[in-house]
Design a protein around this motif. Sequence first.
Motif, mmCIF file in Angstrom:
data_model
loop_
_atom_site.group_PDB
_atom_site.id
_atom_site.type_symbol
_atom_site.label_atom_id
_atom_site.label_comp_id
_atom_site.label_asym_id
_atom_site.label_seq_id
_atom_site.Cartn_x
_atom_site.Cartn_y
_atom_site.Cartn_z
ATOM 1 N N GLY A 198 33.768 34.865 34.329
ATOM 2 C CA GLY A 198 34.374 36.375 33.995
ATOM 3 C C GLY A 198 35.160 36.206 32.622
ATOM 4 N N TYR A 199 36.160 35.118 32.520
ATOM 5 C CA TYR A 199 36.965 34.817 31.660
ATOM 6 C C TYR A 199 36.605 34.749 29.837
ATOM 7 C CZ TYR A 199 41.527 34.330 29.462
ATOM 8 O OH TYR A 199 42.289 33.966 28.210
ATOM 9 N N ARG A 218 33.825 35.292 40.043
ATOM 10 C CA ARG A 218 33.373 36.012 38.126
ATOM 11 C C ARG A 218 33.214 37.595 38.395
ATOM 12 N NH1 ARG A 218 27.833 38.760 37.316
ATOM 13 N NH2 ARG A 218 27.508 38.848 34.900
ATOM 14 N N ALA A 219 32.958 38.175 39.050
ATOM 15 C CA ALA A 219 32.682 39.530 39.838
ATOM 16 C C ALA A 219 34.667 39.936 39.686
ATOM 17 C CB ALA A 219 32.127 40.321 40.363
ATOM 18 N N GLU A 220 35.313 39.600 39.950
ATOM 19 C CA GLU A 220 36.686 39.952 40.218
ATOM 20 C C GLU A 220 37.306 39.313 38.749
ATOM 21 O OE1 GLU A 220 38.056 37.913 43.395
ATOM 22 O OE2 GLU A 220 36.945 39.267 45.191
ATOM 23 N N THR A 221 36.499 38.115 38.543
ATOM 24 C CA THR A 221 37.703 38.190 37.097
ATOM 25 C C THR A 221 36.983 38.987 36.308
ATOM 26 O OG1 THR A 221 37.416 36.072 37.183
ATOM 27 C CG2 THR A 221 38.052 36.101 35.328
ATOM 28 N N GLN A 222 36.123 39.560 36.106
ATOM 29 C CA GLN A 222 35.825 40.489 34.893
ATOM 30 C C GLN A 222 36.082 42.186 35.457
ATOM 31 O OE1 GLN A 222 31.757 41.510 35.566
ATOM 32 N NE2 GLN A 222 31.457 40.058 33.295
ATOM 33 N N GLN A 223 36.876 42.063 36.844
ATOM 34 C CA GLN A 223 37.580 43.294 36.844
ATOM 35 C C GLN A 223 38.959 43.047 36.556
ATOM 36 O OE1 GLN A 223 37.410 44.571 41.078
ATOM 37 N NE2 GLN A 223 35.427 44.976 40.779
ATOM 38 N N ASP A 259 45.707 45.976 33.263
ATOM 39 C CA ASP A 259 46.872 45.929 32.431
ATOM 40 C C ASP A 259 47.743 45.138 33.345
ATOM 41 O OD1 ASP A 259 46.315 48.525 31.830
ATOM 42 O OD2 ASP A 259 47.030 49.792 33.243
ATOM 43 N N TYR A 260 47.731 44.319 34.098
ATOM 44 C CA TYR A 260 48.339 43.406 34.629
ATOM 45 C C TYR A 260 47.649 42.237 33.818
ATOM 46 C CZ TYR A 260 49.689 39.384 37.628
ATOM 47 O OH TYR A 260 50.031 37.914 38.177
ATOM 48 N N LEU A 261 46.789 41.738 33.470
ATOM 49 C CA LEU A 261 46.292 40.682 32.230
ATOM 50 C C LEU A 261 46.734 41.432 30.883
ATOM 51 C CD1 LEU A 261 43.318 39.230 33.603
ATOM 52 C CD2 LEU A 261 45.918 38.245 34.150
ATOM 53 N N ALA A 262 46.764 42.403 30.456
ATOM 54 C CA ALA A 262 47.010 42.732 29.297
ATOM 55 C C ALA A 262 48.613 43.197 28.956
ATOM 56 C CB ALA A 262 46.844 44.070 29.251
ATOM 57 N N ALA A 263 49.458 42.618 29.802
ATOM 58 C CA ALA A 263 50.946 43.075 29.599
ATOM 59 C C ALA A 263 50.998 40.909 29.697
ATOM 60 C CB ALA A 263 51.260 43.256 31.126
ATOM 61 N N ALA A 264 50.016 40.514 30.186
ATOM 62 C CA ALA A 264 50.629 39.164 30.563
ATOM 63 C C ALA A 264 49.982 37.913 28.559
ATOM 64 C CB ALA A 264 49.857 38.159 31.549
ATOM 65 N N ARG A 265 49.380 38.621 28.818
ATOM 66 C CA ARG A 265 48.615 37.852 27.217
ATOM 67 C C ARG A 265 49.749 38.576 26.468
ATOM 68 N NH1 ARG A 265 44.081 40.546 29.070
ATOM 69 N NH2 ARG A 265 42.055 38.928 29.036
ATOM 70 N N MET A 266 50.468 40.183 26.350
ATOM 71 C CA MET A 266 51.652 40.468 25.591
ATOM 72 C C MET A 266 53.008 39.186 25.722
ATOM 73 S SD MET A 266 51.457 44.313 26.255
ATOM 74 C CE MET A 266 52.720 44.610 25.252
ATOM 75 N N LEU A 316 44.296 35.893 42.839
ATOM 76 C CA LEU A 316 44.131 37.204 42.654
ATOM 77 C C LEU A 316 42.855 36.564 42.848
ATOM 78 C CD1 LEU A 316 45.431 39.533 40.240
ATOM 79 C CD2 LEU A 316 46.665 39.146 42.458
ATOM 80 N N CYS A 317 41.807 35.723 43.235
ATOM 81 C CA CYS A 317 40.499 36.267 43.653
ATOM 82 C C CYS A 317 41.008 35.163 44.757
ATOM 83 C CB CYS A 317 40.190 35.302 42.610
ATOM 84 S SG CYS A 317 39.664 36.249 40.742
ATOM 85 N N LEU A 318 41.420 34.180 45.830
ATOM 86 C CA LEU A 318 41.506 33.388 46.294
ATOM 87 C C LEU A 318 41.504 33.662 47.631
ATOM 88 C CD1 LEU A 318 42.003 30.504 46.854
ATOM 89 C CD2 LEU A 318 44.603 30.346 46.900
ATOM 90 N N PRO A 319 42.552 34.787 47.644
ATOM 91 C CA PRO A 319 42.291 35.540 48.947
ATOM 92 C C PRO A 319 40.535 36.011 49.129
ATOM 93 C CG PRO A 319 43.926 36.435 47.746
ATOM 94 C CD PRO A 319 43.538 35.824 47.202
ATOM 95 N N SER A 320 39.718 36.404 48.183
ATOM 96 C CA SER A 320 38.319 36.456 48.996
ATOM 97 C C SER A 320 37.530 35.478 49.189
ATOM 98 C CB SER A 320 37.956 37.746 47.781
ATOM 99 O OG SER A 320 38.096 37.331 46.591
ATOM 100 N N ALA A 321 37.895 34.286 48.517
ATOM 101 C CA ALA A 321 37.180 33.271 48.753
ATOM 102 C C ALA A 321 37.279 32.677 50.071
ATOM 103 C CB ALA A 321 37.863 32.430 47.298
#
Length: 283
Positions: free
Chosen positions: A107-108, A164-169, A174-181, A197-202
């Motif tokens: 996904g990433y 993979r589906a959650e990572t694509q979302q 904006d959360y990851l965009a702020a982290a990249r900045m 963020l993916c761990l709870p659903s897993a």
Amino acid sequence: MTELTSRSSATQSRRKIPFLLALGCGLLTLLVLAAIFAPWLAPFDPNAQNMAGRLLPPSELHWLGTDSFGRDLLSRVIYGTRPTLVLIIFILVLTVPVGMAVGMAAGYLGGWTERVLMRITDIFLALPSLVIALAMVAVLGPGLLNGALALALTSWPPFARQARAETQQLRRSDYLAAARMQGIRGLPLILGHILPLCLPSAVVRAALSLGGIILSAAGLGFLGMGVRPPTAEWGSMVAEGGKVIFDQWWVAAAPGGAILLASLTFNFIGDGLRDRLDSRHDS
């Protein structure tokens, strides 16, 4: 009026969440305690044979009766929790990390990496789990570790597809965009921001899938591909009881009830965790 109805139904669903979760955790605690304190809880040696007392019905001495070798069924059911829980731990350790790593990487990274990883995932997802497990155990030989490896081989793809589906979302958020900045990229971004963020659903999927894994493990034991005798194992006990099920029904009913209880336990935990962790169920 519609809002009041929806609010009341949501309130009722929230009230059911602690009950399911508490019930599942309570049953799981009983299973764990039975596995840990089996030598003190079992009234007899689970492997001690007494041919003079074979196929006895449930009584004050043998609460669940005896099998065709005169072994106490209650003692064998209690000891049977050990290989079941150990198998579950092995499968969780093998499947969840592998599935999440493949899914988050696909996904990433995207592109050809995603296509290759997802096609491999689809191939394993299309394989019948029990048939592949039987083939692997037939090659590697029966045993607890080999059974765990066989079941783990076809149990990780659902975790990969979900991650993979959650990572694509999240990749477009904006959360990851702020982290990249802030200069966070690559593996630190995946482990520090995507994984939590993916761990709870897993965790929810793992709890819900354990019921089916228990049935598959019992199927291996039923076909003689699981734990080697005379070790107490629920699937092999059901297979033994199937030979005399019309006359001595308790021989198969005792381990069958244990399998049912263990499957219900993890289904209750999975339902409770899903309702608690997934915000979509609260709307």
